[in-house]
Structure formats: C-alpha cells, structure tokens
Design a protein around this motif. Structure first.
Motif, PDB file in Angstrom:
ATOM      1  N   ALA A   1     -48.728 -28.530 -40.317  1.00  0.00           N
ATOM      2  CA  ALA A   1     -49.330 -27.487 -40.304  1.00  0.00           C
ATOM      3  C   ALA A   1     -48.536 -25.973 -40.534  1.00  0.00           C
ATOM      4  O   ALA A   1     -49.247 -25.077 -40.943  1.00  0.00           O
ATOM      5  CB  ALA A   1     -50.170 -27.090 -39.040  1.00  0.00           C
ATOM      6  N   GLY A   2     -47.332 -26.133 -40.356  1.00  0.00           N
ATOM      7  CA  GLY A   2     -46.260 -25.047 -40.728  1.00  0.00           C
ATOM      8  C   GLY A   2     -46.036 -24.948 -42.093  1.00  0.00           C
ATOM      9  O   GLY A   2     -45.023 -23.989 -42.216  1.00  0.00           O
ATOM     10  N   GLU A   3     -46.117 -26.079 -42.850  1.00  0.00           N
ATOM     11  CA  GLU A   3     -45.689 -26.069 -44.478  1.00  0.00           C
ATOM     12  C   GLU A   3     -46.170 -24.797 -45.359  1.00  0.00           C
ATOM     13  O   GLU A   3     -47.309 -25.234 -45.542  1.00  0.00           O
ATOM     14  CB  GLU A   3     -45.920 -27.380 -44.872  1.00  0.00           C
ATOM     15  N   PRO A   4     -45.383 -24.075 -45.559  1.00  0.00           N
ATOM     16  CA  PRO A   4     -45.944 -22.866 -46.353  1.00  0.00           C
ATOM     17  C   PRO A   4     -46.228 -23.338 -47.700  1.00  0.00           C
ATOM     18  O   PRO A   4     -46.895 -22.471 -48.454  1.00  0.00           O
ATOM     19  CB  PRO A   4     -45.113 -21.870 -46.264  1.00  0.00           C
ATOM     20  N   ARG A   5     -45.777 -24.357 -48.239  1.00  0.00           N
ATOM     21  CA  ARG A   5     -46.095 -24.902 -49.712  1.00  0.00           C
ATOM     22  C   ARG A   5     -47.504 -25.555 -49.842  1.00  0.00           C
ATOM     23  O   ARG A   5     -47.924 -25.453 -51.079  1.00  0.00           O
ATOM     24  CB  ARG A   5     -44.949 -25.560 -50.307  1.00  0.00           C
ATOM     25  N   ILE A   6     -48.168 -25.734 -48.545  1.00  0.00           N
ATOM     26  CA  ILE A   6     -49.688 -26.212 -48.750  1.00  0.00           C
ATOM     27  C   ILE A   6     -50.529 -25.205 -48.545  1.00  0.00           C
ATOM     28  O   ILE A   6     -50.379 -24.331 -47.758  1.00  0.00           O
ATOM     29  CB  ILE A   6     -49.447 -27.347 -47.880  1.00  0.00           C
ATOM     30  N   ASP A   7     -51.529 -25.198 -49.473  1.00  0.00           N
ATOM     31  CA  ASP A   7     -52.570 -24.219 -49.286  1.00  0.00           C
ATOM     32  C   ASP A   7     -53.496 -24.290 -47.963  1.00  0.00           C
ATOM     33  O   ASP A   7     -53.630 -25.643 -47.676  1.00  0.00           O
ATOM     34  CB  ASP A   7     -53.607 -24.021 -50.466  1.00  0.00           C
ATOM     35  N   ASP A   8     -53.990 -23.505 -47.540  1.00  0.00           N
ATOM     36  CA  ASP A   8     -54.871 -23.552 -46.225  1.00  0.00           C
ATOM     37  C   ASP A   8     -56.129 -24.545 -46.526  1.00  0.00           C
ATOM     38  O   ASP A   8     -56.516 -25.513 -45.924  1.00  0.00           O
ATOM     39  CB  ASP A   8     -55.712 -22.152 -45.914  1.00  0.00           C
ATOM     40  N   THR A   9     -56.772 -24.545 -47.742  1.00  0.00           N
ATOM     41  CA  THR A   9     -57.689 -25.432 -48.177  1.00  0.00           C
ATOM     42  C   THR A   9     -57.408 -26.802 -48.046  1.00  0.00           C
ATOM     43  O   THR A   9     -58.458 -27.757 -47.657  1.00  0.00           O
ATOM     44  CB  THR A   9     -58.306 -25.108 -49.621  1.00  0.00           C
ATOM     45  N   ALA A  10     -55.948 -27.252 -48.088  1.00  0.00           N
ATOM     46  CA  ALA A  10     -55.909 -28.521 -48.003  1.00  0.00           C
ATOM     47  C   ALA A  10     -56.090 -29.102 -46.677  1.00  0.00           C
ATOM     48  O   ALA A  10     -56.113 -30.379 -46.326  1.00  0.00           O
ATOM     49  CB  ALA A  10     -54.541 -28.962 -48.441  1.00  0.00           C
ATOM     50  N   PHE A  11     -56.185 -28.257 -45.501  1.00  0.00           N
ATOM     51  CA  PHE A  11     -56.226 -28.879 -44.507  1.00  0.00           C
ATOM     52  C   PHE A  11     -57.541 -29.139 -43.765  1.00  0.00           C
ATOM     53  O   PHE A  11     -57.921 -29.498 -42.891  1.00  0.00           O
ATOM     54  CB  PHE A  11     -55.382 -27.900 -43.342  1.00  0.00           C
ATOM     55  N   ARG A  12     -58.693 -28.593 -44.624  1.00  0.00           N
ATOM     56  CA  ARG A  12     -60.079 -28.367 -44.061  1.00  0.00           C
ATOM     57  C   ARG A  12     -60.522 -29.754 -43.939  1.00  0.00           C
ATOM     58  O   ARG A  12     -60.990 -29.931 -42.646  1.00  0.00           O
ATOM     59  CB  ARG A  12     -60.846 -27.527 -45.189  1.00  0.00           C
ATOM     60  N   LEU A  13     -60.317 -30.644 -44.763  1.00  0.00           N
ATOM     61  CA  LEU A  13     -61.101 -31.927 -44.583  1.00  0.00           C
ATOM     62  C   LEU A  13     -60.342 -32.626 -43.434  1.00  0.00           C
ATOM     63  O   LEU A  13     -60.916 -33.201 -42.496  1.00  0.00           O
ATOM     64  CB  LEU A  13     -61.260 -32.717 -45.969  1.00  0.00           C
ATOM     65  N   PRO A  14     -59.197 -32.857 -43.589  1.00  0.00           N
ATOM     66  CA  PRO A  14     -58.339 -33.641 -42.645  1.00  0.00           C
ATOM     67  C   PRO A  14     -58.407 -33.123 -41.433  1.00  0.00           C
ATOM     68  O   PRO A  14     -58.597 -33.882 -40.086  1.00  0.00           O
ATOM     69  CB  PRO A  14     -57.003 -33.946 -43.158  1.00  0.00           C
ATOM     70  N   ALA A  15     -58.333 -31.715 -41.052  1.00  0.00           N
ATOM     71  CA  ALA A  15     -58.354 -31.289 -39.717  1.00  0.00           C
ATOM     72  C   ALA A  15     -59.992 -31.611 -39.165  1.00  0.00           C
ATOM     73  O   ALA A  15     -59.984 -31.874 -37.739  1.00  0.00           O
ATOM     74  CB  ALA A  15     -58.489 -29.654 -39.977  1.00  0.00           C
ATOM     75  N   LEU A  16     -61.007 -31.442 -39.855  1.00  0.00           N
ATOM     76  CA  LEU A  16     -62.246 -31.668 -39.135  1.00  0.00           C
ATOM     77  C   LEU A  16     -62.649 -33.098 -39.024  1.00  0.00           C
ATOM     78  O   LEU A  16     -62.957 -33.642 -37.800  1.00  0.00           O
ATOM     79  CB  LEU A  16     -63.434 -31.423 -40.222  1.00  0.00           C
ATOM     80  N   LEU A  17     -61.884 -34.131 -39.825  1.00  0.00           N
ATOM     81  CA  LEU A  17     -61.820 -35.601 -39.692  1.00  0.00           C
ATOM     82  C   LEU A  17     -61.091 -35.936 -38.490  1.00  0.00           C
ATOM     83  O   LEU A  17     -61.840 -36.781 -37.401  1.00  0.00           O
ATOM     84  CB  LEU A  17     -61.286 -36.381 -40.808  1.00  0.00           C
ATOM     85  N   LEU A  18     -59.851 -35.188 -38.346  1.00  0.00           N
ATOM     86  CA  LEU A  18     -59.231 -35.322 -37.217  1.00  0.00           C
ATOM     87  C   LEU A  18     -59.970 -34.839 -35.699  1.00  0.00           C
ATOM     88  O   LEU A  18     -59.928 -35.629 -34.677  1.00  0.00           O
ATOM     89  CB  LEU A  18     -57.960 -35.020 -37.082  1.00  0.00           C
ATOM     90  N   LEU A  19     -60.491 -33.892 -35.839  1.00  0.00           N
ATOM     91  CA  LEU A  19     -61.372 -33.559 -34.696  1.00  0.00           C
ATOM     92  C   LEU A  19     -62.320 -34.431 -34.457  1.00  0.00           C
ATOM     93  O   LEU A  19     -62.765 -34.817 -33.341  1.00  0.00           O
ATOM     94  CB  LEU A  19     -61.820 -32.029 -35.030  1.00  0.00           C
TER      95      LEU A  19
END
Length: 738
Positions: A164-182
């Motif tokens: 989550a602290g990797e600056p080279r990855i755009d915020d949008t890339a976390f949307r789907l996996p974050a919700l799946l993990l939740l």
C-alpha cells in the motif's frame, strides 16, 4: 519541449490503499452493519439487474480478456527497447495489488461451523490449490512475487500491507483487491459475492496487462494465470463454476448475489485495465515517465536546493511546484545547461551530477536514469523543432485514470473502519461462546472476550511451570526437535505395552468419553484456523500448519473429513447430535459445562495466529503428538471391543506419525521459528519465545487446581480493573462468564 501524453496525476486520495493494508491483516476485525451495506450498494450499482445466465457472463469475461490482452500487446509493439522494459515493469506493478493476493478472497470462507459441509469443503479444496497446500512459497501470489523480482520491482511487495506504500502504483489498482479482501473478512455477509468474483477472475485467466510481459520473462505462468490447473488437479474454473451453481441453486436471492459478484468484478476489472492501459500508452512518450519521476521525487528534492537557481528562481521552488504539475519545470530544465537536447551522453544531468564525485550520487536508480536519458534523447536537438511523435492518447484516458466517482462513494469505508464496529456483547457463558465462535467474524466484545480467555488459559498453563512439568526440553538447541520427537514416540509405545494388562473402561465410559470429546473433535484443527490466512498459509512456518488443518478436514473430501467420520462413530453409539454451528448443539444437555473449556480455548486462540504464534506452535505439537503410538492404540482397542468403528483413531495414529506426519510437521514448524530468532534472553529472543512455546505445549492440559484457576481469572481481568482483584471480584470472573 512538449509532453504530449502526460496526464495530470490522480487525486491524492488513498482510500483503497488504506483499505488494502487493513484487510491484509490476518487478525483484522472488520465491522459489519453500515460498512457491509456500503459495499453491497457498490455491488448493486456496478451490476444492476444483470439478468444474464452465469455461462454467458463467463463467456463475456473470457472474450473481454482476449480482446484486452491484444490491446496491451499493441502498446508493447509501439515501444523501443528501453521503453519496452519500463512498460513491462509498469504493467506488472500496476496489477500487483491483485496479483500478489491472487485467491486471498477465499481465505475465510471455511470456518469451524462450516468445516463439515461439502460445499465449503469444495471451496477449501479450491483455495488449497491456489496456495499450493503444504509447500512454502507456492501460492499464486508467490509466483507473481517472482515476476516482480525478475523486474527488480519487489522492494515493497512483502508483506501485502507494505504494498500500500508503493508510490509507483496508482490508487486505482487497489480498488478491486481492497474490496475483495474486505469482503473476505466478512464471509458470512459476502460468501455468494466472493464466489461470483472468484469465478469471474478465473474466467479472465491471465491478467490482460501481463500479455505484454509473458514473451519477455520466464515465470510460473500456470500459477499467475488464475484459470490454470496446478499439479495435475482439476480445472479451477470448472470447479468454481460448479460451486457457484450450487450456491445459486439454493434460492433466487443467492443466485442474484453470485451474479452480482461476477458482474461487479468484471466491471471493476475493465476499469482497472483501462486505467492501466492509459498509463502504459501515455508512458510511451518519454516526457510522461519523466514527469512522473519528477512528481515522485520532488518532495525530497525540494529540501536540498534552496541555493541553486534556475531562470531566477530557486530549484527548491520549482520542485515544490512539481508535486502538482511537473511540466513547467521540465520546460525550464530542458533549456538549462544541465541538458543537451537529443544528447543524453553529453548532458551534465546524467553524467557529472550523478557520478561518484557528483552532488547527486545515488539519488537516481538505474531505471530512473534510463527514464531521464530517454527524455533527453527525445528532446529536439534544434530549438523550435517538434518532439518525436507519440501515439495519441486514448479517448477517456483522463477519467479512467482518475476514477474519482468511485473514490468519493467509497471514501466513507475508511471512516467506518476507523470508527470500528458497534460494541455488541460478549458471550454470557462457555456454551454461548462456543456457538458464537463458530464463525470467523464477531464484534469487538467477542474479540476482547476471546483475547482475555486465551490470556487466562495461558496464565493457568504457566502456573508453577517447572522443567519437569513440560516434556519439552528446557532449552531449544540447533539440533531441533526431531530427536526429542522420536524419544517421545518410543515412550508412548512403552506406555502402551505396559498398559496391556489394565482392564479396558466399561462401554458406558467409552460412550461418555466419546460424547464429551465431540466438542473437540467436531472442530478438529480449529486452533489452526488462523493459518488459512493467505500470507500465512504458504509461509515458511505456516505452510505445514495449513496442511495439517487441510488434512483434519479431509483435504476437501467429505468421506475423509474428520468431523464427519466422528459423527458416524457417534451414530453407532446411538448419539445423533445437532449441527455443530447450531444453537441446539451448544445447548445439548448431554454435554457437561466443563467439557466446553478446552474447545473454547482452541476456538479463541485460533483467531490470533500472529499474536500467539509461539503458543499455537506449542499447542499444535502437543496436540499432534498426544495420541501417537499410545492412547490412539488404546482407544482403538476399546472401540473395537464394543463393536464401534475405529476409523477415527486409526486415521489419526497414521497421519500424526513422527516421521512424515502431523507430529513431524509440528516439530518442524517450531524449529523453523526458533532458528530464525536471535540466541538471546531478551524480548523476542530464543529464551523468551521458547518459554512461550513450552507454555503453549502445556496449555493442552494445564493444571486444574484452585491456584492455577485463580491465576487464570486474574489474567483475564483487564489491567484497568485489577484494583478490584479481591476474592469477590475473582469469583465473578468464573469460566462460565469470562
């Protein structure tokens, strides 16, 4: 200078990053209520009235994957050699939040209360394949990690929360996996949706962005491709489809939820792939990558350059502006004496300044320097000449990258997580605790109750613990526990032979023991339930613990499932118990209250695989070794004498063996932990951790005297209330309440 494809960066909103990091915690407590409703609303919004058969959706997902992969390959075809390497790395990083967690959304779908249900055993079997059951570093996510390591892009990839602290990855890339993990942390609320999402991801197969990486790199593509079978097993897409059909067949509402999970995931994948495609296409322009580099490095650079001036302005001021828009600074930099347009080899910016004696030595990585050189070489050598042509930016790119509507709708999730769940209530007694602990979820009160119960039980185990009160060696040595294990096995064999002349217990006693033990055997392996967590299940320590849990539940086969086998024995004894997770089971009058003490401990400590790792390892070793070669053989004799099946104890006597079975795995897990620790007596050193392992071992059968139980009661009282530690206060903390 022109940066024709440069896109202004997305919002600084980090909602999905925070959600991703929180949900990656194996002991995460995710509240229900409003949070689950927000997610449900998002699912319904993204998949309104799908009305399509599941087969058609599977076909649409596969077709989209094929078409999307072609689009990504086309981007790679436009890139030169240096750009191609950077594009491949950007693609792999851009999909990393999902790829590194591939399959994690299934991690909690099996619980103590569902561990004997065939449908959930099929889900567990599917998940076991994804994590490479029984082998360290064999999960699909580990294969993706190997891909990042080849690209030298794995610095922030382990553990998942670190990503989550990797600056080279755009915020949008976390949307789907974050919700799946939740959602995976609320399996009772999202089981159908998670299965639908899983089927969608398997229908898509190899992530489309990786189509441009596959020709470039050697990797375990069968593991990275979520649709590919592993180790000759069944096709996972077909297996997941069968599970989805079974869930959908239960009720129309269940079917709608499976379809919603599928349709929402496909829509989210499309958005994520479109955003990443736009970034990759834009990065073909050297100016885009240069602008992104300046944006990432501007904050730190602005601290050091107050005295350096470029065009009558300090470099620090220029760099400060870069955090919002780097383009004006790049125009100024291109005109400066640091850059020779079209000739990077002659430019001071990438020669003297970054050399061993330069003021910017090691400020830029080799890949950073490649980006800078590409930008300089693309600048027109003659003033006024146009920059090299770059493919046009795809329509809709800017909106796809920013993705602001979703962020605004779902930003409330972080507030709900920080606010926590409503307190709820803890169990009123052990019977209610047993029932409430059948699921993976629960409110803060249940979590606090469980934590206090474990602390109390371990205090009882530590009470007057001497070198002779625990069979384990007083000190752990580098030779490990295997020699000790063989000695214990020999001792069990001798004890069995010496008991040959002791009369067997009467039939009534055998039946009663089987009934009271049912509270344990019907949740077999529950002390290890925390090791189904994705990052633990394939770790160096956790892989054997997951394999043990997997074995206890029959490797996904109902015919081998230990709780189901035990129920067959009980039926032979004319005992037909209610379903394990039902209120009727915990309230069944044939169970004595005291029989709930140890199983509740198992259920509680299984929720804290990190907090109580040494104790769990000690408990696991004691449990797996307890009957091998001795008491299992004695129990087999008694059961056979009265005409009952011996299958349950016979299976345990073989799979728990000290050479290649659970006992050996348990010892190896302890050795793996201990060998990784400093040989010291301080906190976290071998002496301290070994004492905790020994306490965990003793916790299988702790002392039961008044003083030991008093120690347990005192340990369960919260620190702020210990001033009330009188005999009266202790009496109110009896096991039936806390």
């Amino acid at each position: 200078m022109r940066t024709t494809s440069y896109l202004p960066g997305a919002s600084a909103d980090a909602t999905f990053r925070r959600l991703y990091a929180r949900a990656a915690d194996p002991e995460a407590s995710i509240p229900g209520g409003e949070l689950t409703e927000v997610i449900r609303t998002e699912l319904r919004r993204a998949s309104p009235g799908t009305g399509q058969p599941l087969d058609r959706l599977v076909g649409k997902a596969a077709d989209w994957s094929t078409t999307s992969a072609e689009r990504f390959r086309a981007v790679a075809d436009l890139a030169d050699h240096d750009a191609r390497r950077l594009v491949v790395r950007r693609a792999a990083l851009g999909w990393a939040p999902l790829g590194l967690a591939s399959g994690a959304w299934l991690q909690w779908l099996t619980s103590p209360g569902t561990a004997d249900q065939p449908l959930f055993l099929r889900i567990l079997r599917l998940y076991a394949s994804d994590i490479g059951a029984g082998h360290p570093g064999a999960a699909r996510g580990d294969a993706y990690l190997g891909l990042l390591r080849q690209l030298r892009a794995s610095e922030n990839a382990v553990p998942l929360a670190r990503l989550a602290g990797e600056p080279r990855i755009d915020d949008t890339a976390f949307r789907l996996p974050a919700l799946l993990l939740l959602m995976s942390r609320r399996p009772g609320d999202f089981c159908q949706e998670l299965v639908g999402a899983d089927l969608c991801l398997r229908a898509v197969g190899l992530p489309p962005p990786l189509a441009l990486a596959r020709p470039e790199l050697r990797a375990d593509w069968a593991a990275i491709d979520y649709s590919a079978a592993r180790d000759g097993g069944p096709a996972p897409t077909e297996e997941c489809h069968a599970i989805a059909d079974a869930l959908a067949g239960k009720a129309p509402e269940s079917a709608a939820r499976v379809l919603a999970g599928f349709a929402w995931t496909l829509a989210a994948l499309r958005d994520q792939a479109e955003a990443l495609h736009a970034q990759l296409h834009a990065s073909l322009d050297p100016g885009y990558d240069m602008a992104e580099l300046m944006r990432l490095r501007a904050r730190e650079g602005s601290v050091y350059h107050h005295q350096v001036r470029i065009e009558d302005r300090s470099l620090s001021a220029w760099l400060t502006d870069c955090r919002d828009d780097p383009r004006p600074f790049l125009d100024v930099l291109a005109r400066s004496r640091l850059v020779k347009p079209g000739r990077s080899a002659a430019s001071l910016l990438v020669t003297g300044l970054v050399g061993e004696r330069g003021p910017m030595f090691r400020v830029f990585s080799p890949d950073d320097l490649t980006i800078i050189r590409r930008w300089i070489d693309a600048l027109p050598a003659t003033p006024g000449s146009p920059a090299a042509a770059v493919a046009d930016e795809p329509a809709g790119t800017r909106a796809a990258v920013e993705g602001t509507p979703d962020r605004q709708r779902l930003a409330v999730l972080t507030d709900l997580l920080e606010a926590g769940a409503a307190p709820g209530r803890g169990p009123s007694d052990l019977r209610e605790a047993y029932r409430m602990l059948m699921t993976r979820t629960g409110g803060p009160e249940l979590r606090d109750w469980s934590l206090r119960y474990v602390n109390g039980w371990l205090a009882r185990a530590r009470h007057r613990m001497t070198p002779r009160s625990v069979p384990l060696p007083v000190r752990w040595t580098t030779e490990g526990l295997r020699p000790w294990l063989q000695t214990q096995h020999d001792r069990h064999g001798v004890e069995f032979e010496e008991s040959a002349d002791i009369p067997l217990p009467p039939r009534e006693a055998v039946v009663d023991d089987a009934v009271q033990t049912a509270l344990l055997t019907l949740i077999d392996g529950s002390w290890l339930q925390g090791f189904t967590d994705y990052e633990l299940a394939s770790s160096d320590i956790g892989h054997s613990l997951f394999a043990t849990y997997w074995d206890e539940l029959g490797n996904g086969e109902a015919a081998l499932n230990h709780p189901l086998i035990y129920r067959e024995v009980l039926r032979e004894m004319d005992v037909d118990l209610p379903p394990t997770a039902s209120p009727e089971f915990a309230a069944w009058p044939g169970f004595r209250d005291v029989s709930f003490e140890l199983p509740v401990y198992w259920l509680c400590i299984g929720r804290f695989p990190r907090t109580f790792l040494p104790e769990v390892l000690g408990l696991n070793l004691a449990m797996e070794l307890s009957g091998v070669g001795g008491s299992y053989r004695r129990a087999s004799q008694a059961l056979r004498t009265y005409g009952f099946s011996t299958r349950f104890v016979d299976i345990h006597n073989t799979i728990d063996n000290v050479a290649t079975g659970h006992s050996a795995w348990a010892a190896d897990a302890v050795d793996t932990l201990m060998s990784s620790l400093p040989d010291s007596s301080g906190a976290g050193g071998r002496s301290e951790v070994w004492a905790r392992v020994r306490a965990g071992y003793r916790s299988l059968n702790p002392p039961g005297g008044f003083m030991a139980r008093r120690a347990a009661r005192r340990a369960r009282i919260p620190a702020g209330r210990r001033w009330r530690g009188t005999a009266v206060a202790s009496a109110t903390e009896e096991y039936n309440g806390v």
